[in-house]
Scaffold this motif. Structure first.
Motif, mmCIF file in Angstrom:
data_model
loop_
_atom_site.group_PDB
_atom_site.id
_atom_site.type_symbol
_atom_site.label_atom_id
_atom_site.label_comp_id
_atom_site.label_asym_id
_atom_site.label_seq_id
_atom_site.Cartn_x
_atom_site.Cartn_y
_atom_site.Cartn_z
ATOM 1 N N HIS A 61 100.498 57.881 15.674
ATOM 2 C CA HIS A 61 100.451 58.589 14.269
ATOM 3 C C HIS A 61 101.959 59.463 13.961
ATOM 4 O O HIS A 61 102.398 60.326 12.093
ATOM 5 N N GLY A 62 102.228 60.025 14.874
ATOM 6 C CA GLY A 62 103.740 61.142 14.988
ATOM 7 C C GLY A 62 104.744 60.215 14.161
ATOM 8 O O GLY A 62 105.799 61.206 13.223
ATOM 9 N N GLY A 63 104.567 58.876 13.472
ATOM 10 C CA GLY A 63 105.766 57.952 12.594
ATOM 11 C C GLY A 63 105.741 58.751 11.756
ATOM 12 O O GLY A 63 106.379 58.282 10.457
ATOM 13 N N PHE A 64 104.491 58.934 10.774
ATOM 14 C CA PHE A 64 104.036 59.923 9.889
ATOM 15 C C PHE A 64 104.082 61.328 9.331
ATOM 16 O O PHE A 64 103.858 61.262 8.033
ATOM 17 N N VAL A 65 104.315 61.189 10.173
ATOM 18 C CA VAL A 65 104.428 62.680 10.122
ATOM 19 C C VAL A 65 105.853 63.552 9.303
ATOM 20 O O VAL A 65 107.282 62.516 9.784
ATOM 21 N N GLY A 66 105.550 63.362 8.125
ATOM 22 C CA GLY A 66 106.887 64.226 6.947
ATOM 23 C C GLY A 66 106.611 64.245 5.956
ATOM 24 O O GLY A 66 105.423 64.704 4.904
ATOM 25 N N ARG A 67 107.530 64.260 4.732
ATOM 26 C CA ARG A 67 107.418 64.833 3.138
ATOM 27 C C ARG A 67 106.143 63.702 2.957
ATOM 28 O O ARG A 67 106.880 62.664 3.048
ATOM 29 N N THR A 154 93.251 53.631 8.686
ATOM 30 C CA THR A 154 94.142 55.370 8.478
ATOM 31 C C THR A 154 95.072 54.889 7.688
ATOM 32 O O THR A 154 95.266 56.038 7.760
ATOM 33 N N VAL A 155 95.874 54.331 8.398
ATOM 34 C CA VAL A 155 97.244 54.634 7.449
ATOM 35 C C VAL A 155 97.211 54.781 5.872
ATOM 36 O O VAL A 155 98.434 55.787 5.737
ATOM 37 N N LEU A 257 96.879 45.122 0.151
ATOM 38 C CA LEU A 257 97.084 44.388 1.015
ATOM 39 C C LEU A 257 97.242 44.889 1.893
ATOM 40 O O LEU A 257 99.216 44.889 1.661
ATOM 41 N N PHE A 258 96.685 44.811 3.718
ATOM 42 C CA PHE A 258 97.585 45.704 4.680
ATOM 43 C C PHE A 258 97.758 44.224 6.196
ATOM 44 O O PHE A 258 96.595 44.797 6.245
ATOM 45 N N VAL A 259 98.677 43.125 5.786
ATOM 46 C CA VAL A 259 98.878 42.576 7.220
ATOM 47 C C VAL A 259 99.968 44.003 8.469
ATOM 48 O O VAL A 259 100.951 43.981 8.023
ATOM 49 N N ASN A 260 98.860 43.389 9.918
ATOM 50 C CA ASN A 260 99.529 44.603 10.500
ATOM 51 C C ASN A 260 99.685 43.689 11.359
ATOM 52 O O ASN A 260 98.756 43.404 11.953
ATOM 53 N N GLY A 261 101.354 44.285 12.791
ATOM 54 C CA GLY A 261 100.941 43.496 13.535
ATOM 55 C C GLY A 261 100.510 44.663 14.492
ATOM 56 O O GLY A 261 100.574 45.303 14.970
ATOM 57 N N LEU A 262 100.467 44.123 15.647
ATOM 58 C CA LEU A 262 99.375 44.646 17.465
ATOM 59 C C LEU A 262 100.404 45.141 18.255
ATOM 60 O O LEU A 262 100.373 45.934 19.247
ATOM 61 N N ILE A 297 99.806 50.449 13.098
ATOM 62 C CA ILE A 297 99.413 51.076 13.703
ATOM 63 C C ILE A 297 98.977 50.018 14.940
ATOM 64 O O ILE A 297 98.333 48.802 14.944
ATOM 65 N N THR A 298 99.300 50.611 16.274
ATOM 66 C CA THR A 298 99.497 49.165 16.976
ATOM 67 C C THR A 298 98.845 49.093 18.080
ATOM 68 O O THR A 298 98.303 49.663 18.476
#
Lengths: 333, 211
Positions: A61-67, A154-155, A257-262, A297-298
Motif C-alpha cells: 500500500h505504501g507506494g500509493f501514499v501521496g496526493r 483494492t488498488v 480493465l486491470f491486468v496485474n502482475g503478481l 498488488i503483488t
C-alpha cells in the motif's frame, strides 16, 4: 532461497527506510510503530484515507501514499496484518478533523486488527469508516470460509476514494463510494510459480513445471484447482469467465480493465493477457474505457497474473482520472 | 506452588516458560502454517513472546491481572495477523477477571480461561470444530473444570493434555475460519497451527504449575 536480504527481521524496516530516502517529497516514514504518511499530512478539513496490510504486495500500500490517493499506509510483517496500535497511530497522524476511511482487505487478521484499531480511535474521538474489499471470485462457498478475499480491486478502491477525499467529499460519501467500487469490481488470479516468505525460507506451496494454480490468492492461498499449464489466451478465458459471470457484467456498460502482475511475470506477458481480456470483454458487449496494466498488488516473487474488472459509472471514472502523485501511480501532475 | 493456588510468581514463570517453548517450536509452527496457511505463525508468535520476555522485569509481582494485561497488550502490538488480536484478547479478558489479585484459585483460573475463550470466539467468530485455537482451548477448559478431587497441578496437566488431544483432533477437520478455510477439503489432514500454539501455552502453564 535467493533474495536481496540482510536479515528477514530487518526486511520491512530497511525497505521503509529506502522508501523514505527515495521519495522525500511524497511521503514520510514513521518508524515505531511503522507507518507511512503523505508528506503534508494531516491535511486540515480533508477526509483521510488509510490502508494497510501485510508487506510483500508492493507497491500496495505504501507506494500509493501521496496526493490523490492514500494519506497513510500501515505495513505489517510479510503477509501479516499490521497491529491495532500501529493502525491507531497512523489514523491519529492523518486525521485532519474530517474523519478517516480505513480500506481493509478481507482477511481474518486484517479485519480483526482494523476492528480493534477502529474501536480505539473511537475512544479518542476520531470517526472512522471501514471499506472492506472482497472481490476475489475464486473463493467459492464463501459462507463456509472467511469469505472472499480482497485482491486487485483494492488498488481501484484506494485510487477512487483518495481522489474523492482530495475533492473534499465527506467521510460517509468517500466510504460509500469505496463500497460501491468494491461491489462493482471482481477479480481472479493464477500462479505459475510460488513465492517464498523470507522467514519461512522455502516456497509456501509447490507447483510442478507444467502446473498452475487457478484462483490463487495474494499470499499463495490456493484457488479453485490445480491445472496443467495452458496457452495465455486459454488462461485469460479461465479468469475472465468466472469474473464476467459473477457480477454479472451487463452488455453496453463501461468497464475498467486491470491486468496485474503478481511479482515475477514480465509486462510483456501481461500485455498478452490484456489483449485477450479486452477481446473477451468486448465480445460480451462491454466497453473498456479505462485500463491499468502492471504489477500493483503483488505476492513477493510469485509468477502469475490477476485480472480485475470494474463496472464503472461516471463518478468513478472522474475520480479515476483525477490527479494522483504517489511513488507507484502518477498522472495529471 | 501452594496447593490450589497460583501466585504471581508462578504466572511469571508460566509466561517465561511459554516464551521459551514458543521459541523452541517456532519452526514447527511455521511448518504447520505453511501447509494450510501463510507460513507466518511461528515467526509472529516468536516475535510476540520475545517482546513479552523483554518486559518480564517490569511485571508487577502483586497483581496477576496487571501481568496478564501487559502480556495481552504486548502481543496485540507485536504479533499481527489473526493471532495477535486473538491471543491479545485471551490475555486481556483473563486480566479483567484477575485484576488486582496477587494469587488466584481454581475458580478464578477457570473463570479467566472461560473469559479468554469467550473473547476469542467473539473477536474471531469461530465455533468449535472450525479448526482453530478454540479446538484446543475449549477441551482444556472442560477438562480443567471436570478435574475434581485432584491437585491444581494435576488439573492443569489434564487441561494441557486435553489441549494436546484437541489440537491433534483438528487434523481431519476442514477449516471454516481464517486463511486455511480457502483450502476447503484440502485443509483436512493437517494440524491447525493456532490450536497447536494454544496447546503449547497451556502445556507451559501446566509445567509452571507443577513446579
Amino acid at each position: 532461497m535467493k533474495k536481496l536480504l540482510n536479515a528477514p527481521s530487518d526486511l520491512v524496516k530497511e525497505a521503509l527506510a529506502g522508501m523514505a530516502l527515495a521519495h522525500p517529497g511524497l511521503l514520510r516514514v514513521h518508524v515505531d510503530p511503522a507507518f507511512l504518511v503523505r508528506a503534508d499530512a494531516p491535511v486540515r478539513g480533508k477526509v483521510a484515507v488509510l490502508s494497510g496490510g501485510g508487506s510483500g504486495h508492493e507497491p500496495l500500500h505504501g507506494g500509493f501514499v501521496g496526493r490523490g490517493m492514500l494519506d497513510a499506509a500501515c505495513p505489517g510483517a510479510v503477509f501479516t496484518s499490521p497491529t491495532p496500535d500501529q493502525i491507531l497511530e497512523a489514523t491519529r497522524a492523518v486525521d485532519g478533523g474530517a474523519g478517516v476511511v480505513h480500506i481493509v482487505k478481507n482477511y481474518t487478521g486484517d479485519v480483526m486488527n482494523f476492528e480493534m484499531a477502529g474501536e480505539l480511535a473511537r475512544d479518542l474521538g476520531i470517526t472512522t469508516e471501514t471499506v472492506l474489499v472482497n472481490d476475489d471470485v475464486a473463493v467459492e462457498n464463501s459462507l463456509y470460509t472467511a469469505g472472499r478475499r480482497g485482491v486487485g480491486a483494492t488498488v481501484l478502491v484506494e485510487k477512487i476514494c483518495g481522489a474523492a477525499a482530495e475533492a473534499g467529499r465527506a467521510l460517509a460519501d468517500v466510504a460509500a463510494l469505496g463500497r460501491r467500487v468494491n461491489e462493482h469490481g471482481r477479480s481472479m488470479g493464477i500462479a505459475l510459480s510460488p513465492c517464498t516468505v523470507p522467514h519461512a525460507g522455502k516456497p509456501s506451496f509447490e507447483l510442478g513445471p507444467d502446473e498452475m494454480e487457478v484462483g490463487i490468492g495474494i499470499h499463495g492461498e490456493p484457488g479453485r484447482r490445480r491445472a496443467k499449464l495452458e496457452p495465455a489466451d486459454r488462461i485469460t478465458e479461465m479468469l475472465m469467465h468466472p469474473i464476467l459471470d459473477d457480477l454479472p457484467f451487463q452488455a453496453g456498460k463501461d468497464v475498467l480493465l486491470f491486468v496485474n502482475g503478481l511479482g515475477a511475470t514480465p509486462l510483456l506477458e501481461l500485455y498478452v493477457v490484456f489483449r485477450k481480456a479486452h477481446e473477451i470483454a468486448a465480445a460480451r458487449g462491454l466497453r473498456v474505457v479505462r485500463s491499468l496494466v502492471g504489477p500493483y498488488i503483488t505476492s513477493l516473487e510469485m509468477a502469475g497474473v490477476s485480472i480485475t474488472l470494474l463496472q464503472v459509472d461516471e463518478e468513478m471514472v472522474r475520480y479515476w482520472d483525477a490527479p494522483v502523485h504517489t511513488a507507484a501511480l502518477r498522472w495529471g501532475v | 506452588m501452594e496447593s490450589g493456588i497460583l501466585n504471581a510468581d508462578t504466572v511469571v514463570q508460566w509466561i517465561e516458560r511459554a516464551a521459551e517453548v514458543i521459541e523452541e517450536n517456532e519452526k514447527t509452527l511455521t511448518e504447520l502454517d505453511a501447509a494450510i496457511g501463510d507460513s507466518d505463525h511461528g515467526a509472529n508468535m516468536a516475535r510476540g513472546f520475545s517482546a513479552v520476555r523483554g518486559k518480564l522485569a517490569e511485571f508487577p509481582r502483586d497483581d496477576i491481572g496487571a501481568i496478564l494485561k501487559m502480556v495481552g497488550m504486548t502481543l496485540l502490538s507485536t504479533v499481527g495477523g489473526a493471532s495477535g488480536p486473538l491471543y491479545g484478547t485471551l490475555f486481556l479478558e483473563a486480566a479483567k477477571i484477575s485484576a488486582g489479585k496477587p494469587e488466584i484459585d481454581r475458580v478464578v483460573i477457570l473463570q479467566s480461561l472461560a473469559a479468554g475463550l469467550a473473547g476469542i470466539q467473539k473477536r474471531g467468530k469461530a465455533e468449535p470444530l472450525d479448526k482453530t485455537m478454540v479446538d484446543a482451548l475449549g477441551p482444556a477448559i472442560r477438562a480443567f473444570e471436570g478435574a475434581e478431587g485432584v491437585s491444581l497441578a494435576e488439573a492443569l496437566a489434564q487441561a494441557a493434555e486435553a489441549a494436546r488431544l484437541g489440537a491433534e483432533a483438528t487434523i481431519p477437520l476442514v477449516a471454516r475460519k481464517g486463511r486455511a478455510s480457502y483450502l476447503g477439503e484440502r485443509s483436512a489432514g493437517h494440524q491447525d497451527p493456532g490450536a497447536t500454539s494454544m496447546w503449547l501455552l497451556l502445556q507451559s502453564l501446566a509445567e509452571a504449575g507443577a513446579e
